[in-house]
Design a protein around this motif. Structure first.
Motif, PDB file in Angstrom:
ATOM      1  N   MET A 157       0.841  -1.196   0.000  1.00 14.90           N
ATOM      2  CA  MET A 157       0.000   0.000   0.000  1.00 14.90           C
ATOM      3  C   MET A 157       0.875   1.244   0.000  1.00 14.90           C
ATOM      4  N   LEU A 158       0.446   2.245  -0.766  1.00  9.13           N
ATOM      5  CA  LEU A 158       1.132   3.535  -0.812  1.00  9.13           C
ATOM      6  C   LEU A 158       0.213   4.578  -0.188  1.00  9.13           C
ATOM      7  N   VAL A 159       0.737   5.312   0.808  1.00  6.01           N
ATOM      8  CA  VAL A 159      -0.030   6.345   1.502  1.00  6.01           C
ATOM      9  C   VAL A 159       0.617   7.691   1.209  1.00  6.01           C
ATOM     10  N   LEU A 160      -0.177   8.610   0.667  1.00  7.99           N
ATOM     11  CA  LEU A 160       0.341   9.911   0.261  1.00  7.99           C
ATOM     12  C   LEU A 160      -0.468  11.018   0.921  1.00  7.99           C
ATOM     13  N   ASP A 161       0.213  11.856   1.688  1.00  6.55           N
ATOM     14  CA  ASP A 161      -0.432  12.964   2.383  1.00  6.55           C
ATOM     15  C   ASP A 161      -0.122  14.254   1.636  1.00  6.55           C
ATOM     16  N   GLU A 162      -1.111  14.773   0.908  1.00  5.77           N
ATOM     17  CA  GLU A 162      -0.958  15.976   0.092  1.00  5.77           C
ATOM     18  C   GLU A 162       0.293  15.858  -0.807  1.00  5.77           C
ATOM     19  N   PRO A 163       0.343  14.864  -1.685  1.00  7.96           N
ATOM     20  CA  PRO A 163       1.576  14.606  -2.440  1.00  7.96           C
ATOM     21  C   PRO A 163       1.951  15.678  -3.441  1.00  7.96           C
ATOM     22  N   THR A 164       1.004  16.510  -3.879  1.00  3.50           N
ATOM     23  CA  THR A 164       1.332  17.516  -4.892  1.00  3.50           C
ATOM     24  C   THR A 164       1.144  18.929  -4.366  1.00  3.50           C
ATOM     25  N   LEU A 165       1.119  19.091  -3.050  1.00  9.43           N
ATOM     26  CA  LEU A 165       0.901  20.391  -2.439  1.00  9.43           C
ATOM     27  C   LEU A 165       1.959  21.395  -2.902  1.00  9.43           C
ATOM     28  N   GLY A 166       1.509  22.503  -3.474  1.00 13.17           N
ATOM     29  CA  GLY A 166       2.414  23.579  -3.848  1.00 13.17           C
ATOM     30  C   GLY A 166       3.163  23.395  -5.144  1.00 13.17           C
ATOM     31  N   LEU A 167       2.930  22.289  -5.851  1.00 16.06           N
ATOM     32  CA  LEU A 167       3.652  22.050  -7.099  1.00 16.06           C
ATOM     33  C   LEU A 167       2.911  22.670  -8.279  1.00 16.06           C
ATOM     34  N   ASP A 168       3.643  22.977  -9.328  1.00 15.06           N
ATOM     35  CA  ASP A 168       3.012  23.535 -10.515  1.00 15.06           C
ATOM     36  C   ASP A 168       2.199  22.461 -11.228  1.00 15.06           C
ATOM     37  N   VAL A 169       1.317  22.899 -12.119  1.00 14.65           N
ATOM     38  CA  VAL A 169       0.364  21.994 -12.757  1.00 14.65           C
ATOM     39  C   VAL A 169       1.057  20.880 -13.529  1.00 14.65           C
TER      40      VAL A 169
END
Length: 331
Positions: A157-169
């Protein structure tokens, strides 16, 4: 071992007088992509940290692949890859050095570690930067390396907490392409995010959290259907033959709209309103357009279901606050 990747039963967490989680009960079967959606402070990260054995619950229980999160942390961490909110890589090491160190932590056999490092870096397309100091990496590259560190030991299982927070589109898109690929390989994925488009595209099911409680849970279709509402959207031409304003043009639709409520969007020159009977209401809307002399002013009429943003607002009374994107060098 349990066919459920994770289960919580009446899970609670107190920080002094503050209730972070209150009777949270969810279950995620293996192979599912499950999304946690909620405003800031809703309890998403607290729930993730309990599941990752980083903090203990105050009440209730949490199990990961049938293992007790409160008492079997070592066994759970062998089965789960975790990507926290903040970039965690060491700026003064290379990706290969970082992953070798983690390999020791996960007890990866020495004769397999290099090939497993190559595999993990290959997933996030960083194999050509394996021996570069990470200080030279952009924010997006560091985030991709975080994902590689979570995948090194080939977790279930992969758990991601806000994995793209603050990144460009563009970087967000690339990271979600990697995650979608893992989902297609039937890896269980648990993700928290405030980007609605990400959940709509990725999640098999979504739980909406607010003030530490699960307000709604289900597939995207189930959540939208739970409102029991359909929407009619009428869009007007940018240059209308009617001399009146948008508000005056849309006023006749109040007699069709549920509770007589109209939502005007002057920027798009459109009006949206809830209706009780979608197909029947379309006929009434068409008649109004004709009888009120608006035929030449209307660009389109569409019947739609509520958006995830509307569902979120209905259950939380709040507007989702999406983080602002920044350049590729931020974070």
């Amino acid at each position: 071992m349990s066919s459920q990747a994770l289960e919580t039963v009446e899970l609670g967490k107190q920080f002094g007088q503050i209730t972070a989680l209150n009777d949270v009960t969810i279950s995620v079967p293996e192979g599912e992509a499950f999304g946690l959606l909620g405003p800031n402070g809703a309890g998403k990260s607290t729930l993730v940290k309990i599941l990752m054995t980083l903090t203990a619950p105050t009440s209730g229980s949490a199990r990961v692949f049938g293992l007790d999160a409160a008492n079997q942390s070592h066994e759970i961490r062998k089965l789960v890859g975790y990507v926290p909110q903040d970039v965690s890589v060491d700026w003064w090491q290379t990706p290969r050095q970082i992953l070798r160190m983690l390999g020791t932590f996960y007890h990866v056999p020495k004769n397999r570690i290099e090939s497993m490092i190559d595999d993990a870096l290959g997933v996030v397309e960083l194999e050509d930067r394996a021996n570069d100091i990470t200080q030279t990496f952009s924010g997006g590259m560091k985030r991709r390396l975080d994902i590689a560190t979570a995948l090194l030991h080939k977790p279930r299982m992969l758990v991601l907490d806000e994995p793209t927070l603050g990144l460009d589109v563009k970087t967000r898109r690339k990271i979600w392409d990697y995650i979608k690929r893992l989902k297609e390989e039937r890896m269980t994925v648990l993700v928290t995010t405030n980007y609605l488009d990400e959940l709509e595209e990725l999640a098999d099911r979504i739980a909406i959290l607010d003030r530490g409680e699960v307000k709604a849970m289900g597939t995207l279709d189930e959540l939208k259907s739970s409102l029991g509402q359909e929407l009619v959207r009428v869009e007007f031409t940018s240059v209308t033959s009617c001399a009146c304003g948008l508000g005056e043009m849309t006023e006749p639709f109040r007699q069709v709209a549920r509770n007589g409520t109209l939502e005007l969007d002057p920027a798009r020159r459109s009006v949206t309103f809830q209706v009780e009977d979608g197909v029947g209401s379309l006929s009434l809307v068409t008649d109004l357009i004709r009888t009120k002399g608006l035929s030449n002013s209307v660009k389109s009429v569409a019947l739609t279901r509520p958006s995830l943003e509307r569902v979120f607002g209905q259950y939380t009374g709040k507007t989702i606050e999406e983080p602002q994107a920044c350049g590729s060098g931020c974070r």
